[in-house]
Structure formats: structure tokens, C-alpha cells
Design a protein around this motif. Structure first.
Motif, short mmCIF file in Angstrom:
data_model
loop_
_atom_site.label_atom_id
_atom_site.label_comp_id
_atom_site.label_asym_id
_atom_site.label_seq_id
_atom_site.Cartn_x
_atom_site.Cartn_y
_atom_site.Cartn_z
N UNK A 65 0.83 -1.21 0.00
CA UNK A 65 0.00 0.00 0.00
C UNK A 65 0.86 1.26 0.00
N UNK A 66 1.95 1.22 0.76
CA UNK A 66 2.86 2.37 0.80
C UNK A 66 3.52 2.56 -0.57
N UNK A 67 3.95 1.48 -1.19
CA UNK A 67 4.60 1.57 -2.49
C UNK A 67 3.66 2.14 -3.55
N UNK A 68 2.42 1.69 -3.56
CA UNK A 68 1.45 2.18 -4.54
C UNK A 68 1.18 3.67 -4.31
N UNK A 69 1.02 4.06 -3.04
CA UNK A 69 0.75 5.47 -2.74
C UNK A 69 1.93 6.35 -3.13
N UNK A 70 3.16 5.89 -2.85
CA UNK A 70 4.32 6.69 -3.19
C UNK A 70 4.49 6.80 -4.70
N UNK A 71 4.21 5.72 -5.43
CA UNK A 71 4.29 5.77 -6.89
C UNK A 71 3.33 6.82 -7.44
N UNK A 72 2.13 6.91 -6.84
CA UNK A 72 1.19 7.93 -7.27
C UNK A 72 1.71 9.34 -7.02
N UNK A 73 2.37 9.53 -5.89
CA UNK A 73 2.94 10.85 -5.59
C UNK A 73 4.07 11.20 -6.56
N UNK A 117 15.57 21.10 -6.79
CA UNK A 117 14.21 21.50 -6.39
C UNK A 117 13.26 20.32 -6.53
N UNK A 118 13.36 19.62 -7.64
CA UNK A 118 12.50 18.45 -7.85
C UNK A 118 12.78 17.37 -6.82
N UNK A 119 14.05 17.12 -6.54
CA UNK A 119 14.41 16.08 -5.57
C UNK A 119 13.90 16.42 -4.17
N UNK A 120 14.01 17.70 -3.78
CA UNK A 120 13.50 18.09 -2.46
C UNK A 120 11.99 17.94 -2.40
N UNK A 121 11.32 18.17 -3.52
CA UNK A 121 9.87 17.95 -3.56
C UNK A 121 9.55 16.47 -3.32
N UNK A 122 10.35 15.60 -3.90
CA UNK A 122 10.14 14.16 -3.70
C UNK A 122 10.37 13.77 -2.24
N UNK A 123 11.37 14.37 -1.62
CA UNK A 123 11.63 14.09 -0.20
C UNK A 123 10.42 14.51 0.64
N UNK A 124 9.85 15.67 0.33
CA UNK A 124 8.67 16.14 1.07
C UNK A 124 7.47 15.22 0.84
#
Length: 356
Positions: free
Chosen positions: A20-28, A62-69
Motif C-alpha cells: 500500500x505504501x509503495x502504490x501510494x508513493x508511486x502515485x505521488x 528543487x524536484x528532488x527536495x519535492x520528492x523528499x517532502x
């Protein structure tokens, strides 16, 4: 990028919770990526984004920091149907570490554009981010590569092990268990073996600890269990005796996972193997932190009809003493040190002979 502390999710909520976590993160990830960008899951909890158009170092950061958030935002996990309790949802906070690599088209030497090279460089940067506290972003810098040969090999092993598990490319070898004094083969212990086309032969003393450190032990354990049960279901017994049993080793991390009992039940159902012919071996020296929960899980396994064995029995280093009664009742308790087994209330000697 790699999710931080993802192994803890699998340990506590099982494979279904981790999925469930993997699917949710892929969506993000897809929501953050731009049109034309390629978002992929490399395996396990590792993802990558290949930008369609070149990004400056500042834009990439900037993109990488967005992914971290995005990874730091809580994940909702539905535990329904997993632990047998009333349906409920939990909020989980994990995080991610991100490594950045850029194709160098201006270099005087051969341009670095090959995707596998970029992935390797991003991987180096990601591990540097993790080394500095996780939840961070790091750029690949060829001047900062202090990795030793051992570290390089471990990273290569992890990548290949992820691929091998997804392709079911491991093999099982079977070590006979011989009853004395009759010399009759009464069972076999399933042992995972790995011959990789790139790394060569990798011993279990290398890849099993690696699987435990990276969370791949759950996929590895399920594969061994499913394969051993399926192959054992086809075995025929010797004249005058029943079909041999098959023993499967269980990591302490698997034992701590509440989904283990369900995995065993599914393996038996799919293979058609009689539960009485399956023996789950638990290492006596395993570091088990919750004895009461572990004891309850052993009772659940026994209720399925499988046998339980205590590996390395008699070494005197066991923290499983509080659960020892669950192993001994109605099952089998054996050890490598003394080679003494208890079955049906009687003691007899057993010898494991390694087939070369």
C-alpha cells in the motif's frame, strides 16, 4: 530514490501494508513528474525518475527536495484482513533519500549518457544522502567516491538480488536428514542457492544477511517456502515409509512478521502439501524481542498442523526459552549441535548429511 525505514513497515504490517505504501508513493511520484518524464520502480522500495528534458543542477535539486517532502507526508495503511483484528487504518511516517545524476554532454571524454551508468551514479549519490542522515538529497560528484570494493559489491549484490527475486532465478538444494540407526532418509532441508550471471556464485552467508538488512528477506522467504512446498508435494516415499518431510528455515525477521502464518497457509494450499510434512526451522540464537507475541505465532503455526524445529539447539544462547514449550508440544525440536530430535514424545538421534 529509496524509501527510508521501509523495512520497518514490512516488519510491522506485512507485505500487504508495504504494498500500500509503495502504490501510494508511486502515485505521488507521478504527480510530481513532468509530462514526458519516466517514473519507474527499480525493485523493492527503490524508484527512479528519468527527466525527459535536461535539468539544471538547481532545478534537479528543487524536484528532488519535492520528492523528499512527498515521501515525508504520512501514508495511510489499511490493516483489514491482515492481522485478524477489527478493520482499522494507521498513519505511517517514513521518508526518502534521493540521489541526483546528470548526463555530461560537455565532457571531453566519452559522454556519460548510458542509462545504467546514470543509475549507478544516482545510486552512489543516494547512499551518500543516507549516510548523512536520510531524508536528504545528494548530487553525484566523481571526486567524492570513497566506496570500498566491499561496498561496491554489496550494492551490486542488492541490485542483482532484487532482479533475481523478481525473476525467481534462485535455486533450492536439499540436504538429507537421515534417521539413525536405520539410515533411512526421513526428510530434507531446503537451502537457497544463488548463481548469478554477473556476480557468479554468491554464498548464503552473504546474500541472506544482505536480504535481512534490505528487507528483501520477506520476498526471499516466501519464494523458498512456496518452492519447497511445491517440490516436496511431488516427492515419493521409500518402500515401507511415508513421503519425506521438508524443512524450511525462517529468519527471526519473518517470525516477527504477523503475515508469516498466512504465508505458510497459502503455500500449503497452493502446493497441496500435507501440513504434517512441512517443518519450520527457527534459529535458537535468533534475536526475538517480543517473546509473548512470538509464542502466540508459534501456536498459530502449530494449529495449521506443521512441525516446528529449533535450529542450533543446545548452544545455550537462546532468547527463545519463553517460547520453547510451543516448539516442543506435538512437533519436533531438533538441533545441529546435539542432533537430537523429539517426535511423538520419543527421543531419537538424527543426522544431517550434506550432499556434495
Amino acid at each position: 530514490m529509496d524509501l527510508d525505514h521501509f523495512k520497518d513497515v514490512n516488519d510491522r504490517y506485512g507485505h500487504a501494508g508495504g504494498d500500500q505504501v509503495l502504490v501510494a508513493f508511486a502515485g505521488r511520484l507521478r504527480a510530481v513528474a513532468r509530462a514526458g518524464d519516466l517514473v519507474v520502480r527499480l525493485g523493492g522500495d527503490e524508484f527512479a525518475v528519468r527527466a525527459e528534458h535536461d535539468l539544471s543542477p538547481e532545478d534537479a535539486a528543487v524536484m528532488a527536495r519535492r520528492l523528499v517532502l512527498e515521501a515525508a507526508a504520512p501514508f495511510v495503511v489499511d490493516t483489514r484482513g491482515y492481522d485478524g483484528r477489527a478493520p482499522h487504518r494507521v498513519l505511517l511516517s517514513i521518508g526518502a533519500s534521493v540521489g541526483i545524476a546528470r548526463a555530461d554532454h560537455s565532457a571531453k571524454s566519452l559522454p556519460v549518457t548510458a542509462l545504467d551508468v546514470l543509475l549507478g551514479q544516482a545510486d552512489h549519490a543516494m547512499y551518500r544522502a543516507k549516510a548523512h542522515g536520510r531524508g536528504r538529497v545528494a548530487h553525484f560528484d566523481p571526486r567524492q567516491r570513497p566506496d570500498t570494493a566491499a561496498t561496491e559489491r554489496e550494492r551490486a549484490m542488492e541490485r542483482r538480488l532484487r532482479a533475481t527475486l523478481s525473476e525467481a532465478a534462485l535455486t533450492l538444494h536439499y540436504q538429507p536428514q537421515v534417521e539413525l540407526p536405520s539410515g533411512r532418509v526421513i526428510g530434507f532441508e531446503a537451502l537457497a542457492r544463488w548463481d548469478d550471471p554477473e556476480l557468479g556464485r554468491v554464498g548464503p552467508d552473504e546474500f541472506v544477511p544482505l536480504a535481512e538488512r534490505t528487507g528483501l528477506i520477506f520476498d526471499l522467504g516466501r519464494w523458498v517456502l512456496d518452492t519447497a512446498c511445491a517440490e516436496a508435494a511431488r516427492w515419493q516415499g521409500e518402500a515401507g515409509g511415508g513421503a519425506p518431510t521438508v524443512s524450511v528455515n525462517v529468519s527471526p525477521l519473518q517470525l516477527a512478521q504477523r503475515g508469516l502464518v498466512a504465508d505458510v497457509a497459502k503455500a500449503l494450499t497452493r502446493s497441496g502439501l500435507s501440513a504434517a510434512r512441512l517443518c519450520i526451522e527457527i534459529t535458537e540464537t535468533a534475536a526475538i524481542t517480543d517473546l509473548e507475541e512470538t509464542a502466540g505465532r508459534l501456536d498459530e503455526l502449530r494449529s495449521l498442523g506443521v512441525r516446528l524445529a529449533l535450529d542450533d539447539f543446545g548452544t545455550g544462547r537462546s532468547p527463545t526459552r519463553g517460547a520453547g514449550g510451543r516448539i516442543g508440544r506435538g512437533g519436533v525440536a531438533c538441533g545441529r549441535a546435539r542432533h537430537r530430535c523429539r517426535s511423538g514424545g520419543r527421543d531419537h538421534l538424527a543426522l544431517s548429511v550434506c550432499r556434495r
